[in-house]
Write a protein that holds these residues in place. Structure first.
Motif, PDB file in Angstrom:
ATOM      1  N   THR A 195      47.801  33.422  47.761  1.00  0.00           N
ATOM      2  CA  THR A 195      46.378  33.673  47.110  1.00  0.00           C
ATOM      3  C   THR A 195      45.253  33.641  48.025  1.00  0.00           C
ATOM      4  O   THR A 195      45.102  32.594  48.904  1.00  0.00           O
ATOM      5  CB  THR A 195      46.526  32.431  46.039  1.00  0.00           C
ATOM      6  N   PHE A 196      44.444  34.296  47.767  1.00  0.00           N
ATOM      7  CA  PHE A 196      43.036  34.529  48.560  1.00  0.00           C
ATOM      8  C   PHE A 196      42.095  34.406  47.774  1.00  0.00           C
ATOM      9  O   PHE A 196      41.951  34.660  46.362  1.00  0.00           O
ATOM     10  CB  PHE A 196      42.937  35.873  49.363  1.00  0.00           C
ATOM     11  N   ASP A 197      40.811  33.508  48.210  1.00  0.00           N
ATOM     12  CA  ASP A 197      39.546  33.581  47.533  1.00  0.00           C
ATOM     13  C   ASP A 197      38.971  34.894  48.076  1.00  0.00           C
ATOM     14  O   ASP A 197      38.820  35.557  49.054  1.00  0.00           O
ATOM     15  CB  ASP A 197      38.580  32.541  48.390  1.00  0.00           C
ATOM     16  N   LEU A 207      48.708  41.794  43.465  1.00  0.00           N
ATOM     17  CA  LEU A 207      49.483  41.357  42.009  1.00  0.00           C
ATOM     18  C   LEU A 207      48.483  41.258  40.564  1.00  0.00           C
ATOM     19  O   LEU A 207      48.878  41.668  39.874  1.00  0.00           O
ATOM     20  CB  LEU A 207      50.593  40.329  41.907  1.00  0.00           C
ATOM     21  N   GLN A 208      47.562  40.563  41.104  1.00  0.00           N
ATOM     22  CA  GLN A 208      46.699  40.244  40.007  1.00  0.00           C
ATOM     23  C   GLN A 208      45.344  39.651  40.841  1.00  0.00           C
ATOM     24  O   GLN A 208      45.308  39.414  41.861  1.00  0.00           O
ATOM     25  CB  GLN A 208      47.218  38.898  39.367  1.00  0.00           C
ATOM     26  N   MET A 209      44.125  40.125  40.229  1.00  0.00           N
ATOM     27  CA  MET A 209      42.710  39.933  40.841  1.00  0.00           C
ATOM     28  C   MET A 209      42.003  39.287  39.536  1.00  0.00           C
ATOM     29  O   MET A 209      41.880  40.004  38.447  1.00  0.00           O
ATOM     30  CB  MET A 209      42.349  41.206  41.361  1.00  0.00           C
ATOM     31  N   THR A 210      41.209  38.152  39.817  1.00  0.00           N
ATOM     32  CA  THR A 210      40.151  37.654  39.015  1.00  0.00           C
ATOM     33  C   THR A 210      38.847  37.946  39.949  1.00  0.00           C
ATOM     34  O   THR A 210      38.725  38.341  40.882  1.00  0.00           O
ATOM     35  CB  THR A 210      40.177  36.341  38.595  1.00  0.00           C
ATOM     36  N   LEU A 213      42.461  36.345  44.314  1.00  0.00           N
ATOM     37  CA  LEU A 213      43.254  37.371  44.528  1.00  0.00           C
ATOM     38  C   LEU A 213      44.718  37.279  44.761  1.00  0.00           C
ATOM     39  O   LEU A 213      45.110  36.482  45.725  1.00  0.00           O
ATOM     40  CB  LEU A 213      42.746  38.483  45.419  1.00  0.00           C
ATOM     41  N   HIS A 214      45.853  37.617  43.962  1.00  0.00           N
ATOM     42  CA  HIS A 214      47.047  37.321  44.141  1.00  0.00           C
ATOM     43  C   HIS A 214      47.927  38.456  44.879  1.00  0.00           C
ATOM     44  O   HIS A 214      47.660  39.639  44.491  1.00  0.00           O
ATOM     45  CB  HIS A 214      47.807  36.773  43.057  1.00  0.00           C
TER      46      HIS A 214
END
Length: 446
Positions: free
Chosen positions: A67-69, A50-53, A57-58
């Protein structure tokens, strides 16, 4: 300058932590894309990014947002992207690491047999497992499941919902009495679960009988294709005298010495065809032999073999003397596996010379080999020879050769020994006039 150095150091540091392999054109939030996450611990999930920073990571997995590191992720793959992974034709429960010397495995075959040991090599055709120091070869098509021993997948209590009714997902059912099944959920209602095994066997489980049901941890083994490190050794290609319907592996060589004098070299041209050369070097009288054998597996336990020999005997001191030559055609059927089998066969001895040193003969063969220990086997080899006395007549004399022995072998060498009852010339074995001759054979494979 100092700020620039600190910034570069930070970029390199964060890249080392958060960089994971991304396979495909990853577009977070794209509803048309499906993704596969693989964690550093071996977990593998199919869903949508869904989303990644830079640090997190979502991920949506079966309607649940996780939610993952990013430091915990090994790979992000866009579903449908071609990769270099080697997908094995069986399911694997747990993270499979062949190079880990401490990892042990449990191999479950489709016929219900179970092997426990250490997988040493695997490709799309064969799996090799070390069981108590012996390398066993198993065709991957026969394998239903491989379990990593010591791995404990999550076992939530059963909850029948649309999330569990996924015909593409492999599930494990544990019953309250201790049974365990691997397969697919076909249907369910408020009272029972309809479950199909891989052999297309359908089972019906009342909900009250089920303890847990959960998706199996499955993965394709990624990395290079491992080749066997040790050569399988069983000696099933021949009994003492009789050929069997088993063959050498492709590119496999065997040098064999029978009764010290008869030397042969055989090579597996393919999985089904082998060729060889034999020699009895007596200096004054010599015998040479060219032979080949083709084998075919009719089924898992039924094997067929067809082959032939060209044999010639000649005298060095008198080339014009009683030289001879013959052709031998043989066929055999072996029932069982290389470790335990019964062998029956027929051969036709057809002289090619005009000296009548040998006569046309029919040879009937029966025998077998039985593996009694990881490095030991017992075998028997009985031949009934019906010899035509003269080419122009049909009177014949029949006699029997009977051999019994044992064999010791390891990965490359084999030693067979025993006793062969040889009939006296033109005598009947049943009359008790046979002569006992020790059997001694040594073979070496490369």
């Amino acid at each position: 300058m100092k700020k620039t150095f600190i910034l570069l150091t930070w970029c390199l540091f964060t890249t080392g932590i958060f960089a994971q392999k991304i396979v495909g054109d990853l577009r977070p939030g794209d509803p048309d894309q499906k993704h596969i996450l693989e964690t550093n611990t071996g977990d593998r999930l199919a869903g949508q990014v869904l989303q990644m920073t830079d640090s997190t990571l979502h991920f949506r997995y079966k309607g649940i947002e996780l939610t993952f590191d990013r430091a915990d992720l090994k790979q992000i793959e866009v579903a449908g992207t071609e990769t270099t992974s080697t997908a094995l034709p069986f399911e694997v429960i747990g993270p499979l690491h062949i190079d880990d010397p401490d990892q042990k495995h449990r191999i479950i075959l489709r016929n219900g047999d179970i092997f426990s040991g250490k997988i040493t090599s695997v490709d799309d055709q064969n799996l090799h497992v070390n069981i108590n120091g012996n390398i066993i070869n198993i065709e991957t098509a026969r394998i239903l499941l491989v379990e990593v021993q010591g791995y404990t997948p999550p076992e939530p209590e059963i909850e029948i919902s649309s999330a569990i009714y996924d015909p593409e997902t492999l599930y494990i059912v544990n019953t309250r009495r201790g049974d365990r099944f691997v397969g697919h959920v076909v249907d369910y209602d408020t009272s029972q679960v309809v479950f199909k095994l891989k052999e297309n066997v359908v089972l019906y489980f009342p909900l009250t009988d089920i303890k847990t049901i959960f998706p199996a941890y499955t993965t394709a083994y990624e990395g290079k294709i491992y080749r066997p490190k040790l050569i399988r050794m069983s000696g099933a290609q021949n009994l003492f005298l009789s050929p069997t319907a088993f063959n050498y592996k492709e590119k496999e060589w065997e040098l064999r010495s029978t009764q010290i004098l008869y030397l042969t070299a055989d090579n597996g041209v393919s999985e089904n065809l082998s060729v060889g050369f034999g020699l009895i070097p007596l200096l004054v009288a010599n015998v040479v032999d060219f032979h080949l054998k083709y084998t075919y597996d009719i089924g898992e336990y039924v094997h067929f073999g067809l082959g032939g020999h060209l044999v010639a005997g000649f005298l060095i001191v008198d080339p014009s003397g009683e030289n001879w030559a013959t052709a031998i055609l043989h066929t055999s059927v072996s029932i069982g596996t290389e470790s335990r089998f019964v062998n029956v066969g027929y051969a036709r001895w057809m002289p090619l010379d005009v000296n009548e040193i040998t006569f046309p003969s029919n040879i009937y063969m029966v025998g077998g080999s039985f593996r009694i220990a990881p490095k030991w086997r017992l075998f028997t080899d009985i031949l009934r020879v019906v010899e035509q006395e003269k080419r122009s007549e049909f009177s014949s004399d029949a006699f029997v050769w009977a051999g019994f022995g044992a064999g010791w072998f390891n990965y490359r060498s084999r030693l067979d020994f025993g006793l062969m009852i040889v009939p006296r010339e033109a005598s009947d074995f049943g009359s008790g006039s046979g002569i006992g001759v020790p059997i001694l054979t040594y073979a070496r494979r490369f």
